[in-house]
Design an enzyme around this catalytic site. Sequence first.
Site, PDB file in Angstrom:
ATOM      1  N   HIS A 186       0.844  -1.198   0.000  1.00 39.69           N
ATOM      2  CA  HIS A 186       0.000   0.000   0.000  1.00 39.69           C
ATOM      3  C   HIS A 186       0.873   1.239   0.000  1.00 39.69           C
ATOM      4  CE1 HIS A 186      -3.525   2.484   0.801  1.00 39.69           C
ATOM      5  NE2 HIS A 186      -2.746   3.171   1.604  1.00 39.69           N
ATOM      6  N   ASP A 199     -15.460   2.261   7.735  1.00 41.00           N
ATOM      7  CA  ASP A 199     -14.377   3.199   7.419  1.00 41.00           C
ATOM      8  C   ASP A 199     -14.856   4.246   6.425  1.00 41.00           C
ATOM      9  OD1 ASP A 199     -11.582   4.214   7.060  1.00 41.00           O
ATOM     10  OD2 ASP A 199     -11.979   3.481   5.038  1.00 41.00           O
ATOM     11  N   ARG A 228     -14.974  12.455   8.826  1.00 43.27           N
ATOM     12  CA  ARG A 228     -13.701  13.110   9.186  1.00 43.27           C
ATOM     13  C   ARG A 228     -13.405  14.259   8.230  1.00 43.27           C
ATOM     14  NH1 ARG A 228      -9.913   8.333   8.608  1.00 43.27           N
ATOM     15  NH2 ARG A 228      -8.308   9.911   8.832  1.00 43.27           N
ATOM     16  N   SER A 273      -7.730   3.267   9.399  1.00 42.01           N
ATOM     17  CA  SER A 273      -8.468   3.334   8.142  1.00 42.01           C
ATOM     18  C   SER A 273      -7.741   2.544   7.051  1.00 42.01           C
ATOM     19  CB  SER A 273      -8.617   4.812   7.758  1.00 42.01           C
ATOM     20  OG  SER A 273      -9.057   4.958   6.430  1.00 42.01           O
ATOM     21  N   LYS A 283      -8.713  -1.702   5.573  1.00 48.34           N
ATOM     22  CA  LYS A 283      -9.006  -2.077   4.183  1.00 48.34           C
ATOM     23  C   LYS A 283      -8.051  -3.165   3.692  1.00 48.34           C
ATOM     24  CE  LYS A 283      -9.319   2.357   3.621  1.00 48.34           C
ATOM     25  NZ  LYS A 283      -9.493   3.770   3.252  1.00 48.34           N
TER      26      LYS A 283
HETATM   27  N1  URA Z   1      -6.178   7.074   3.329  1.00 48.62           N
HETATM   28  C1  URA Z   1      -7.087   6.284   3.918  1.00 48.62           C
HETATM   29  O1  URA Z   1      -7.458   5.256   3.388  1.00 48.62           O
HETATM   30  N2  URA Z   1      -7.597   6.647   5.106  1.00 48.62           N
HETATM   31  C2  URA Z   1      -7.231   7.778   5.729  1.00 48.62           C
HETATM   32  O2  URA Z   1      -7.720   8.039   6.811  1.00 48.62           O
HETATM   33  C3  URA Z   1      -6.286   8.595   5.112  1.00 48.62           C
HETATM   34  C4  URA Z   1      -5.766   8.219   3.907  1.00 48.62           C
END
Ligand code: URA
Length: 434
Positions: free
Chosen positions: A82, A161, A168, A183, A187
Amino acid sequence: MRLVDLLSKKRDGGILTREEIHFIVKGCTDNTIPDYQLSAWLMAVYFQGMNTEEVSNLTMEMAHSGETVDLSSIQGIKVDKHSTGGVGDTTTLVLGPLVAACGIPVAKMSGRGLGHTGGTLDKLEAIPGFHIELSTQQFIDNVNHNQLAVIGQSKDLAPADKKLYALRDVTATVGSIPLIASSIMSKKIAAGADAIVLDVKTGTGAFMKTEAEAEALAQAMVNIGSQLGRQTIALISDMSQPLGYAIGNALEVREAIETLQGRGPADLTELSLTLGAHMLVLGGGSDHYEAAYKKLQAVIENGEALAKMKQFVDSQGGSTEVIDNPALLPQAKYQIAVVSRCEGYVESIHSEEIGIAAMLLGAGRATQQSTIDLSAGIQLIKKTGDYVMADEPLAIMHTNNQNLDAIHEKIISAFAISNRKPQPTRLIYKTIHH
Ligand code: URA
Ligand code: CA
């Protein structure tokens, strides 16, 4: 349990239990907790933080708030990579074939570009015929057969999320390390990762502008991985200039092909080999980092990485001819040079400004609904440390637009030119293991 009690607990610096975090995430997912209470909770977390156990619990609860991908029918350890998002970051297109050519399965769910950052799915779609819609079974079959497949992230992945991220965004609580770390990791876990390699970018084009912030985020994610039994390694890498020379979808595909042929830009090659070597070690394809790195260099040299790219493109309906002849990729009508107005060394190239300029040329999306032009983008001619003469090109704009004055100015101002030779740039600042 009443949410108001959990709010006062967190507001006063208390530690939430697994059950309490479960209550919050469940109430978020099934809409039984109103947005104003979730928002108040996010603000309390923003100010009070969370310890590693709380963040891990939040990660796990969000990962299990919707669909999870079961990759158990794929042999081997599934290592995911990632990146926190950069400009011209073509590493996934290089890494996928590179790591797969060494026999390690790469089952990748990727995203689309937004704002100044690009997305792997868009880049792949620059290859004529390539499609990213595979059923889960096809996805798994492709990985078992070719060691590599790339699809879009399922809409049902980690819905808690998705909702919290949207809240947010409008409550000034995006910039919280525990919230960002959970977050991202939620994923990855929902997508079936057994082990994770993270590329946390720092610099003008990155989400984390300073090295200290990037390191704090990297450490938080490595801690989560360790708590949850997913081996995780994080690199802190430079985004104080775009990666490689190409920014834009078709342009980056071409750059990825060149890198797999062993004639890519030094920084993109180095970052791909480094991330790939960590993936190989975590995936059990090599005992140690140096051996893994050499193995990856070998599959570039002997052509196996490029052959893997062709097999992968073919398996998802794409034209393999473009791999041999990148001139078949979509081409923009105009190619216009941006020339320097003064002479000197390139001191820095503001990545975010270059990313926005590429977006304005058509390569990216201002909003999720915008359509993109796969042929558009920017080809850098000069990078940090290079010397440029007045009237020499800094970059080439590839575009089908004709109204270019503002974009042209943006690119010129992104280049800082100095009469002193800058310090050599570092590509990888740090590697964080548990
Ligand atoms: N990328 C994400 O997937 N989540 C965040 O909170 C910030 C960047
Ligand atoms: Ca690039």
